[in-house]
Design a protein around this motif. Structure first.
Motif, PDB file in Angstrom:
ATOM      1  N   GLN A  46       0.844  -1.197   0.000  1.00 14.66           N
ATOM      2  CA  GLN A  46       0.000   0.000   0.000  1.00 14.66           C
ATOM      3  C   GLN A  46       0.882   1.251   0.000  1.00 14.66           C
ATOM      4  O   GLN A  46       1.828   1.351   0.766  1.00 14.66           O
ATOM      5  CB  GLN A  46      -0.892   0.019   1.238  1.00 14.66           C
ATOM      6  CG  GLN A  46      -1.964  -1.039   1.230  1.00 14.66           C
ATOM      7  CD  GLN A  46      -3.023  -0.774   0.171  1.00 14.66           C
ATOM      8  OE1 GLN A  46      -3.229   0.344  -0.268  1.00 14.66           O
ATOM      9  NE2 GLN A  46      -3.691  -1.833  -0.242  1.00 14.66           N
ATOM     10  N   GLY A  47       0.579   2.187  -0.879  1.00 16.36           N
ATOM     11  CA  GLY A  47       1.305   3.449  -0.936  1.00 16.36           C
ATOM     12  C   GLY A  47       2.560   3.400  -1.789  1.00 16.36           C
ATOM     13  O   GLY A  47       3.201   4.432  -1.984  1.00 16.36           O
TER      14      GLY A  47
ATOM     15  N   MET B 229       4.900   2.957  -5.282  1.00 17.40           N
ATOM     16  CA  MET B 229       4.725   3.476  -6.641  1.00 17.40           C
ATOM     17  C   MET B 229       4.035   2.441  -7.532  1.00 17.40           C
ATOM     18  O   MET B 229       3.267   2.795  -8.419  1.00 17.40           O
ATOM     19  CB  MET B 229       6.073   3.886  -7.220  1.00 17.40           C
ATOM     20  CG  MET B 229       6.656   5.108  -6.538  1.00 17.40           C
ATOM     21  SD  MET B 229       8.178   5.645  -7.277  1.00 17.40           S
ATOM     22  CE  MET B 229       7.590   6.303  -8.820  1.00 17.40           C
TER      23      MET B 229
ATOM     24  N   ASP C  88       1.761   0.328  -6.550  1.00 14.91           N
ATOM     25  CA  ASP C  88       0.348   0.426  -6.193  1.00 14.91           C
ATOM     26  C   ASP C  88      -0.290   1.620  -6.897  1.00 14.91           C
ATOM     27  O   ASP C  88      -1.386   1.510  -7.451  1.00 14.91           O
ATOM     28  CB  ASP C  88       0.214   0.559  -4.670  1.00 14.91           C
ATOM     29  CG  ASP C  88      -1.231   0.590  -4.204  1.00 14.91           C
ATOM     30  OD1 ASP C  88      -2.044  -0.189  -4.746  1.00 14.91           O
ATOM     31  OD2 ASP C  88      -1.538   1.374  -3.293  1.00 14.91           O
ATOM     32  N   GLN C  89       0.400   2.740  -6.926  1.00 16.57           N
ATOM     33  CA  GLN C  89      -0.134   3.947  -7.579  1.00 16.57           C
ATOM     34  C   GLN C  89      -0.270   3.737  -9.083  1.00 16.57           C
ATOM     35  O   GLN C  89      -1.267   4.130  -9.686  1.00 16.57           O
ATOM     36  CB  GLN C  89       0.758   5.158  -7.284  1.00 16.57           C
ATOM     37  CG  GLN C  89       0.209   6.455  -7.828  1.00 16.57           C
ATOM     38  CD  GLN C  89      -1.167   6.805  -7.267  1.00 16.57           C
ATOM     39  OE1 GLN C  89      -1.393   6.681  -6.067  1.00 16.57           O
ATOM     40  NE2 GLN C  89      -2.072   7.221  -8.115  1.00 16.57           N
ATOM     41  N   ARG C  90       0.734   3.108  -9.715  1.00 14.25           N
ATOM     42  CA  ARG C  90       0.642   2.841 -11.152  1.00 14.25           C
ATOM     43  C   ARG C  90      -0.529   1.924 -11.460  1.00 14.25           C
ATOM     44  O   ARG C  90      -1.218   2.101 -12.466  1.00 14.25           O
ATOM     45  CB  ARG C  90       1.951   2.233 -11.653  1.00 14.25           C
ATOM     46  CG  ARG C  90       3.076   3.231 -11.809  1.00 14.25           C
ATOM     47  CD  ARG C  90       4.255   2.613 -12.534  1.00 14.25           C
ATOM     48  NE  ARG C  90       4.890   1.577 -11.756  1.00 14.25           N
ATOM     49  CZ  ARG C  90       5.910   1.767 -10.929  1.00 14.25           C
ATOM     50  NH1 ARG C  90       6.400   2.962 -10.771  1.00 14.25           N
ATOM     51  NH2 ARG C  90       6.432   0.760 -10.271  1.00 14.25           N
TER      52      ARG C  90
ATOM     53  N   LYS D  93      -3.345   1.690  -9.736  1.00 14.50           N
ATOM     54  CA  LYS D  93      -4.577   2.483  -9.596  1.00 14.50           C
ATOM     55  C   LYS D  93      -4.775   3.391 -10.801  1.00 14.50           C
ATOM     56  O   LYS D  93      -5.899   3.545 -11.296  1.00 14.50           O
ATOM     57  CB  LYS D  93      -4.527   3.309  -8.318  1.00 14.50           C
ATOM     58  CG  LYS D  93      -4.663   2.468  -7.071  1.00 14.50           C
ATOM     59  CD  LYS D  93      -4.523   3.309  -5.823  1.00 14.50           C
ATOM     60  CE  LYS D  93      -4.623   2.445  -4.582  1.00 14.50           C
ATOM     61  NZ  LYS D  93      -4.405   3.219  -3.353  1.00 14.50           N
ATOM     62  N   ASP D  94      -3.680   3.998 -11.284  1.00 13.92           N
ATOM     63  CA  ASP D  94      -3.778   4.865 -12.462  1.00 13.92           C
ATOM     64  C   ASP D  94      -4.211   4.067 -13.698  1.00 13.92           C
ATOM     65  O   ASP D  94      -5.038   4.531 -14.484  1.00 13.92           O
ATOM     66  CB  ASP D  94      -2.440   5.556 -12.734  1.00 13.92           C
ATOM     67  CG  ASP D  94      -2.065   6.564 -11.660  1.00 13.92           C
ATOM     68  OD1 ASP D  94      -2.948   6.946 -10.855  1.00 13.92           O
ATOM     69  OD2 ASP D  94      -0.886   6.965 -11.616  1.00 13.92           O
TER      70      ASP D  94
END
Length: 173
Positions: free
Chosen positions: A80-81, A83, A85-87, A89-90
Motif C-alpha cells: 500500500q502506498g 509506486m 500500487d499507484q501505477r 490504480k492509475d
C-alpha cells in the motif's frame, strides 16, 4: 622522526591535510577536503545499505518489510502506498475511462436490439471496429474488459476483424 601525525604518515583531521592533498572541484570551483569526500562516501554508503534492506532481490540480508504469505488478503498485491500500487490504480482508472467511452460509442452508433421494453442497444462488431479504431486501437481488449464487468455481451471468446464482423455486441446497461 617526529611524533606528530604528518611525520608518521597518518592524517587525522583537515588541519593535518597538506594543501596538495585537497582537491579542486571543477564544477563548483571550490576546494574539496578529504573529510568532505569521506562524509559524502559514508552518506552514500549508509543510504545504499538502507535501500538494500528493503530490496527483495538482495540475497545477503533479510527484508525488514513484512511479506504477505499465501492465503492472506494482500498476497500478490503491491505494498500500500508504493509506486507500483499507484501505477496500478492509475491504469485501472484509465481502463475504466476507456470502457465507459466504448459504451458511449455503442449507445451513439447502435440500434435498439428488439422492440422489447428494456431498450438495449446493439451493434455489429465490424461497424464498431471501423468507428472505434479511430479512437483507440485496443477495441477488442476494451470489449473483453467491458464483458468481464458485465456491461456488454457477445458470442465467442475473442473477436477477430473480418471473421467476426457480423457478431452482434449488446450493451447491457
Amino acid at each position: 622522526m617526529g611524533t606528530n601525525s604528518q611525520s608518521s604518515g597518518i592524517l587525522k583531521s583537515d588541519e593535518d591535510v597538506p594543501a596538495a592533498a585537497q582537491l579542486k572541484d571543477d564544477t563548483a570551483g571550490s576546494i574539496v577536503s578529504v573529510r568532505g569526500l569521506k562524509e559524502n562516501w559514508q552518506k552514500w554508503s549508509h543510504e545504499h545499505q538502507e535501500y538494500q534492506r528493503t530490496n527483495p532481490f538482495n540475497n545477503s540480508t533479510r527484508p525488514s518489510v513484512v511479506v504477505p504469505q499465501r492465503g492472506q488478503d494482500d498476497y500478490g498485491r503491491p505494498l500500500q502506498g508504493s509506486m507500483t500500487d499507484q501505477r496500478g490504480k492509475d491504469a485501472h482508472t484509465h481502463i475504466s475511462r476507456e470502457v465507459q467511452e466504448l459504451c458511449e460509442v455503442i449507445r451513439d452508433i447502435g440500434e435498439p436490439r428488439d422492440k422489447d421494453v428494456d431498450g438495449k442497444m446493439a451493434v455489429e462488431f465490424g461497424k464498431l471496429f471501423e468507428h472505434y479504431v479511430s479512437i483507440s486501437n485496443k477495441v477488442v481488449g476494451v470489449l473483453l474488459r467491458a464483458r468481464k464487468q458485465r456491461l456488454v455481451d457477445f458470442e465467442g471468446e475473442m473477436l477477430w476483424q473480418g471473421k467476426d464482423d457480423h457478431v452482434v455486441i449488446t450493451l447491457l446497461q
